[in-house]
Scaffold this active site. Structure first.
Site, PDB file in Angstrom:
ATOM      1  N   ASP A 110       0.820  -1.210   0.000  1.00 23.74           N
ATOM      2  CA  ASP A 110       0.000   0.000   0.000  1.00 23.74           C
ATOM      3  C   ASP A 110       0.856   1.264   0.000  1.00 23.74           C
ATOM      4  O   ASP A 110       0.512   2.262  -0.648  1.00 23.74           O
ATOM      5  CB  ASP A 110      -0.956  -0.003   1.192  1.00 23.74           C
ATOM      6  CG  ASP A 110      -0.256  -0.226   2.529  1.00 23.74           C
ATOM      7  OD1 ASP A 110       0.892  -0.723   2.541  1.00 23.74           O
ATOM      8  OD2 ASP A 110      -0.870   0.092   3.565  1.00 23.74           O
ATOM      9  N   THR A 162     -17.542  11.680  29.460  1.00 25.68           N
ATOM     10  CA  THR A 162     -16.591  10.638  29.053  1.00 25.68           C
ATOM     11  C   THR A 162     -16.423  10.585  27.537  1.00 25.68           C
ATOM     12  O   THR A 162     -15.301  10.457  27.031  1.00 25.68           O
ATOM     13  CB  THR A 162     -17.060   9.266  29.578  1.00 25.68           C
ATOM     14  OG1 THR A 162     -17.115   9.313  31.004  1.00 25.68           O
ATOM     15  CG2 THR A 162     -16.096   8.169  29.161  1.00 25.68           C
TER      16      THR A 162
END
Length: 258
Positions: free
Chosen positions: A109, A184
């Site tokens: 790649d 969170t």
């Protein structure tokens, strides 16, 4: 028509080109244990849904960083499309000069991205691919690949955080409104997005300093390239189709050799 496949550790990206025109691109999950018949049925279904006859596919090329799938995918294309694809491997003509210690270690790649980016943008270049890993490829002013950086991938880092803790949830990878999160979810999004933005900015700065050249174009590709590019100024271009366009170019370059 030509089918191009970029096989990564997380996803397999497909593209169908009619001469130089991209007519279809999509991705599916990389599943190491899936047999060739399942991959073949999946591919035919997607082609049919997009009104592309499999009989029109006359050639193909595969770039893979998952060697255990190479035979499966070659067999799939042979069985379902009646084609023998080119495999991006040593011996395939790329035109890329690599000034690294061991060219066999360079992922397929990365080779494709380098070839495509040089052809499209010139040199020097920094090419960042936000895939399973975050890779930085460095092209000098001569158009030679001189090395790079491999850092953890964004999704893998989030998975590690979630899997290694008892209470942290899985969140969407997107920029929160503020660096200082109020819950969170936004705490985690801030850490992932701004953390990787800082990583990219610092590494690009260090690369340019080491090259002794500030005038280096930086091109980003891969799934999270747009998310990170919005947060920093060192990325000049986002090119999501860079790898697939590079594969089509390499197919054309080597088709007379088949």
């Amino acid at each position: 028509m030509i089918l191009c496949m970029d096989v990564g550790n997380t996803n397999i990206k497909y593209a169908v080109f009619d001469k130089s025109k991209l007519v279809l691109s999509f991705r599916v999950a990389t599943e190491h244990k899936k047999p060739s018949d399942e991959y073949g049925g999946q591919l035919l279904s997607i082609l049919n849904n997009n009104k592309i006859s499999s009989d029109l596919i006359e050639g193909g090329i595969i770039s893979s960083v998952v060697p255990q799938l190479d035979y499966t995918l070659e067999r799939m294309l042979s069985t379902y499309l009646k084609i023998k694809p080119l495999m991006l491997a040593p011996g395939l003509k790329t035109g890329l000069n690599m000034k690294v210690d061991n060219v066999k270690e360079v992922g397929a790649d990365r080779v494709v991205n380098n070839v495509a980016a040089i052809r499209k943008y010139g040199a020097p270049l920094i090419i960042i691919d936000f895939g399973t890993a975050t890779t930085f490829n460095v092209i000098d002013s001569k158009g030679e690949f001189i090395g790079g950086v491999i850092a953890p991938g964004i999704k893998g880092s989030l998975d590690s955080l979630v899997n290694g803790t008892a209470k942290l949830p899985r969140v969407e990878i997107e920029s929160p409104a503020h660096v200082i999160g109020k819950n969170t979810v936004t705490n985690m999004q801030s850490g992932i997005v701004y953390g990787f933005a800082g990583l990219v900015e610092y590494i690009v700065k260090k690369i340019k300093r080491e090259m002794k050249c500030d005038n280096v174009m930086t091109v980003a590709t891969g799934g999270f390239s747009e998310v990170i590019a919005k947060e920093i100024s060192c990325i000049d271009n986002v090119d999501k189709l860079l790898t697939l366009e590079g594969l089509k170019y390499l197919y054309d370059l080597n088709s007379t050799e088949v």
